[in-house]
Design a protein around this motif. Sequence first.
Motif, PDB file in Angstrom:
ATOM      1  N   ASP A 119       0.856  -1.178   0.000  1.00  0.00           N
ATOM      2  CA  ASP A 119       0.000   0.000   0.000  1.00  0.00           C
ATOM      3  C   ASP A 119       0.897   1.234   0.000  1.00  0.00           C
ATOM      4  N   MET A 120       1.349   1.588  -1.177  1.00  0.00           N
ATOM      5  CA  MET A 120       2.308   2.679  -1.296  1.00  0.00           C
ATOM      6  C   MET A 120       1.727   3.996  -0.814  1.00  0.00           C
ATOM      7  N   ILE A 121       0.465   4.263  -1.119  1.00  0.00           N
ATOM      8  CA  ILE A 121      -0.134   5.543  -0.741  1.00  0.00           C
ATOM      9  C   ILE A 121      -0.141   5.701   0.777  1.00  0.00           C
ATOM     10  N   THR A 122      -0.461   4.638   1.499  1.00  0.00           N
ATOM     11  CA  THR A 122      -0.439   4.703   2.966  1.00  0.00           C
ATOM     12  C   THR A 122       0.962   4.996   3.470  1.00  0.00           C
ATOM     13  N   GLU A 123       1.964   4.340   2.860  1.00  0.00           N
ATOM     14  CA  GLU A 123       3.349   4.583   3.261  1.00  0.00           C
ATOM     15  C   GLU A 123       3.748   6.029   2.995  1.00  0.00           C
ATOM     16  N   ILE A 124       3.340   6.546   1.861  1.00  0.00           N
ATOM     17  CA  ILE A 124       3.672   7.932   1.514  1.00  0.00           C
ATOM     18  C   ILE A 124       3.015   8.891   2.506  1.00  0.00           C
ATOM     19  N   LYS A 125       1.741   8.655   2.811  1.00  0.00           N
ATOM     20  CA  LYS A 125       1.041   9.532   3.750  1.00  0.00           C
ATOM     21  C   LYS A 125       1.676   9.483   5.134  1.00  0.00           C
ATOM     22  N   ASP A 126       2.082   8.278   5.560  1.00  0.00           N
ATOM     23  CA  ASP A 126       2.744   8.155   6.865  1.00  0.00           C
ATOM     24  C   ASP A 126       4.066   8.922   6.876  1.00  0.00           C
ATOM     25  N   TYR A 127       4.790   8.814   5.774  1.00  0.00           N
ATOM     26  CA  TYR A 127       6.082   9.505   5.695  1.00  0.00           C
ATOM     27  C   TYR A 127       5.878  11.022   5.737  1.00  0.00           C
ATOM     28  N   VAL A 128       4.901  11.511   4.986  1.00  0.00           N
ATOM     29  CA  VAL A 128       4.637  12.953   4.952  1.00  0.00           C
ATOM     30  C   VAL A 128       4.191  13.447   6.321  1.00  0.00           C
ATOM     31  N   SER A 129       3.385  12.671   7.025  1.00  0.00           N
ATOM     32  CA  SER A 129       2.904  13.100   8.343  1.00  0.00           C
ATOM     33  C   SER A 129       4.047  13.228   9.349  1.00  0.00           C
ATOM     34  N   LYS A 130       5.156  12.510   9.116  1.00  0.00           N
ATOM     35  CA  LYS A 130       6.302  12.582  10.022  1.00  0.00           C
ATOM     36  C   LYS A 130       7.335  13.616   9.572  1.00  0.00           C
ATOM     37  N   HIS A 131       7.350  13.927   8.265  1.00  0.00           N
ATOM     38  CA  HIS A 131       8.393  14.808   7.728  1.00  0.00           C
ATOM     39  C   HIS A 131       7.797  16.043   7.052  1.00  0.00           C
ATOM     40  N   TYR A 132       6.595  16.439   7.452  1.00  0.00           N
ATOM     41  CA  TYR A 132       5.903  17.547   6.793  1.00  0.00           C
ATOM     42  C   TYR A 132       6.677  18.861   6.888  1.00  0.00           C
ATOM     43  N   ASN A 133       7.543  18.989   7.911  1.00  0.00           N
ATOM     44  CA  ASN A 133       8.281  20.241   8.095  1.00  0.00           C
ATOM     45  C   ASN A 133       9.568  20.298   7.280  1.00  0.00           C
ATOM     46  N   GLU A 134       9.806  19.275   6.466  1.00  0.00           N
ATOM     47  CA  GLU A 134      10.992  19.235   5.623  1.00  0.00           C
ATOM     48  C   GLU A 134      10.601  19.568   4.181  1.00  0.00           C
ATOM     49  N   PRO A 135      11.581  19.987   3.346  1.00  0.00           N
ATOM     50  CA  PRO A 135      11.266  20.286   1.925  1.00  0.00           C
ATOM     51  C   PRO A 135      11.127  19.013   1.108  1.00  0.00           C
ATOM     52  N   ILE A 136       9.953  18.346   1.205  1.00  0.00           N
ATOM     53  CA  ILE A 136       9.743  17.080   0.510  1.00  0.00           C
ATOM     54  C   ILE A 136       8.929  17.315  -0.764  1.00  0.00           C
ATOM     55  N   SER A 137       9.626  17.554  -1.850  1.00  0.00           N
ATOM     56  CA  SER A 137       8.970  17.735  -3.141  1.00  0.00           C
ATOM     57  C   SER A 137       8.543  16.380  -3.696  1.00  0.00           C
ATOM     58  N   LEU A 138       7.765  16.418  -4.760  1.00  0.00           N
ATOM     59  CA  LEU A 138       7.343  15.184  -5.407  1.00  0.00           C
ATOM     60  C   LEU A 138       8.552  14.385  -5.889  1.00  0.00           C
ATOM     61  N   ALA A 139       9.571  15.078  -6.420  1.00  0.00           N
ATOM     62  CA  ALA A 139      10.770  14.399  -6.908  1.00  0.00           C
ATOM     63  C   ALA A 139      11.518  13.725  -5.760  1.00  0.00           C
ATOM     64  N   ASP A 140      11.633  14.396  -4.604  1.00  0.00           N
ATOM     65  CA  ASP A 140      12.301  13.808  -3.439  1.00  0.00           C
ATOM     66  C   ASP A 140      11.557  12.553  -2.975  1.00  0.00           C
ATOM     67  N   LEU A 141      10.246  12.657  -2.925  1.00  0.00           N
ATOM     68  CA  LEU A 141       9.432  11.529  -2.480  1.00  0.00           C
ATOM     69  C   LEU A 141       9.560  10.356  -3.449  1.00  0.00           C
ATOM     70  N   ALA A 142       9.541  10.667  -4.746  1.00  0.00           N
ATOM     71  CA  ALA A 142       9.666   9.612  -5.752  1.00  0.00           C
ATOM     72  C   ALA A 142      10.991   8.879  -5.626  1.00  0.00           C
ATOM     73  N   SER A 143      12.074   9.626  -5.373  1.00  0.00           N
ATOM     74  CA  SER A 143      13.383   9.013  -5.215  1.00  0.00           C
ATOM     75  C   SER A 143      13.415   8.112  -3.985  1.00  0.00           C
ATOM     76  N   ARG A 144      12.780   8.544  -2.906  1.00  0.00           N
ATOM     77  CA  ARG A 144      12.784   7.749  -1.670  1.00  0.00           C
ATOM     78  C   ARG A 144      12.020   6.437  -1.838  1.00  0.00           C
ATOM     79  N   PHE A 145      10.950   6.460  -2.632  1.00  0.00           N
ATOM     80  CA  PHE A 145      10.123   5.267  -2.796  1.00  0.00           C
ATOM     81  C   PHE A 145      10.435   4.526  -4.103  1.00  0.00           C
ATOM     82  N   PHE A 146      11.552   4.868  -4.736  1.00  0.00           N
ATOM     83  CA  PHE A 146      12.005   4.164  -5.941  1.00  0.00           C
ATOM     84  C   PHE A 146      10.912   4.103  -7.011  1.00  0.00           C
ATOM     85  N   ILE A 147      10.366   5.271  -7.317  1.00  0.00           N
ATOM     86  CA  ILE A 147       9.294   5.345  -8.299  1.00  0.00           C
ATOM     87  C   ILE A 147       9.499   6.632  -9.094  1.00  0.00           C
TER      88      ILE A 147
END
Length: 555
Positions: free
Chosen positions: A422-450
């Motif tokens: 469930d990638m979307i759940t993992e992404i939402k969990d990650y964002v809820s913990k790191h919302y105060n960081e500069p997490i762009s779509l490209a950064d998130l994609a690199s972290r989740f290998f997508i």
Amino acid sequence: MRLVLVDDEKGIVDGLKKMISRYIPECEVVGTAYNGLEGYKLVQKLQPDMVITDIRMPQADGLDMIKMLKDESSQTKFILLSGYADFEYARRGMQLGVRFYINKPVEEEELRDCVYQVMEAIQADKAKLREVDDLKQEVHNRMQENALRDVLDLGNDHMDLVEELLRLARIRAEGSCFACVLLEFDGNVDALKEFGLQPVFYQIDRALERYREVYRFRYTGAQIAVVITHGRTIEYGELVRAIRRLKEALFRELKLSIAAGIGTVQERAAGISESFEEARNALSYKVIKGADAVIPYPEIKNLTGRSHQVPEEIITKLEAGLDNMDEAECVGIIREIFRGMEAEPGMSPADLQLRCLNILLSSIRKMSFQRLQQNDFLGRHILSLEGISRFRTLEHLEEWMVQVIRGIIAFKLEHHIPKKKDMITEIKDYVSKHYNEPISLADLASRFFISPYYLSQFFKQKTGDTYVNFLTQTRIGKAKEPLENTDLKVYEICQRVGYSDPQHFARLFEKLTGYKPSDYRKKVAERLNGFSHSGSEWFFQLIILSWKLLKNDLV
């Protein structure tokens, strides 16, 4: 250094001019005046670096002249020239910020030493101003880059938010055309780390100098995003030629090889993200076109329009098998695809090769290109044309495809890439913990290998909203708690939830809640005060009731 002399005695002015010309060649006397009022007007006009002025002069003395200029925010430095050992003049001069004095009669050495001290002070002030300007520019560039990242990843159905982000980035939207380009450096990018991105940016600016504004920044590790705006129509053929010239210049000047995807020209600001998605999609076809290709989006659009497509449901099954690293399932799907290809009459070898390329592109679209490059097997088979071009029969192509799919699974196991239940759940969990960081779509994609393109589409498909909107809602939601329960200032809360610009934060907060942050805090405080007041009344009534009951018991 430019210098003005002000003294009511012409002989002193002429003598100072000669001494400065002879002993201080770094200075040029650009003007002279013979009273304070005339000096005030001359300094306003010429804006010199420094002024040597007498104190006692007709119409306005030197200190009066300095005060008038200071009131006009003059940055000129002043040297007071006086033959009077009067403390009151010195005191008034210090109040006006004058630090330098020369006594009459003027000695050459004293004049030279004093002027050199003023020159050092001027240079120090200019250095500080440059530092401040550089810092302001750096802050502006960072805010502009973050805003543009959000625009690129937002999608084209949020025009109001796109316009807000462009205002934040100080990019004119009205009456402009837009086009996006995505550059990707081939092979080892250590050279980039060695000399940085500035030489690359310089070559980009030179190649695209004909356009009104060009914004460029690192999008991922090996990629640079370029957003072009122009007041008139952007001629697409000329843009493609300019990017090809850029490619040649980067190799000639910096020995860097690039591939480039070029999106189409858009006439509305909301189309920026569409042009960027096209550029990203075009760049993915470097697998077909070559590692140093310049790929306009219309070329691959026409290519995919002519090709034989594999049904999307089969591709979805293949992606699920790859996600779960189920080799048997994936091999079975490849066999199924090829049985279908056998049943299609009249397919030429070129048709078969193109079909295989489409399958491969679809099966790896969820993986980042940088990750694929790390694996030697995939680099030889997927990221080059050699594998497909040497096979001419359907049977050989089928076996080659099976080996490639097995290679992808082996690669994922080797790099410990987890199964995506469930990638979307993992992404939402990650964002809820790191919302105060500069997490762009490209950064998130690199972290989740997508790939960013696939993640953007997948997130919206599964949630009905864009990733940028979700991140914004998360951050605004997190901002409510400190507004309700702390005395932190709004700009401090803004920084805590990941925004750098308090005004942008306030506009987003008001858009999502209907209140400005300060008004929201007041509303919460009023509600709590009302509850506290009503609670006190209830407690008082309870005491009275208890006392009455106790009195009745005693009676």
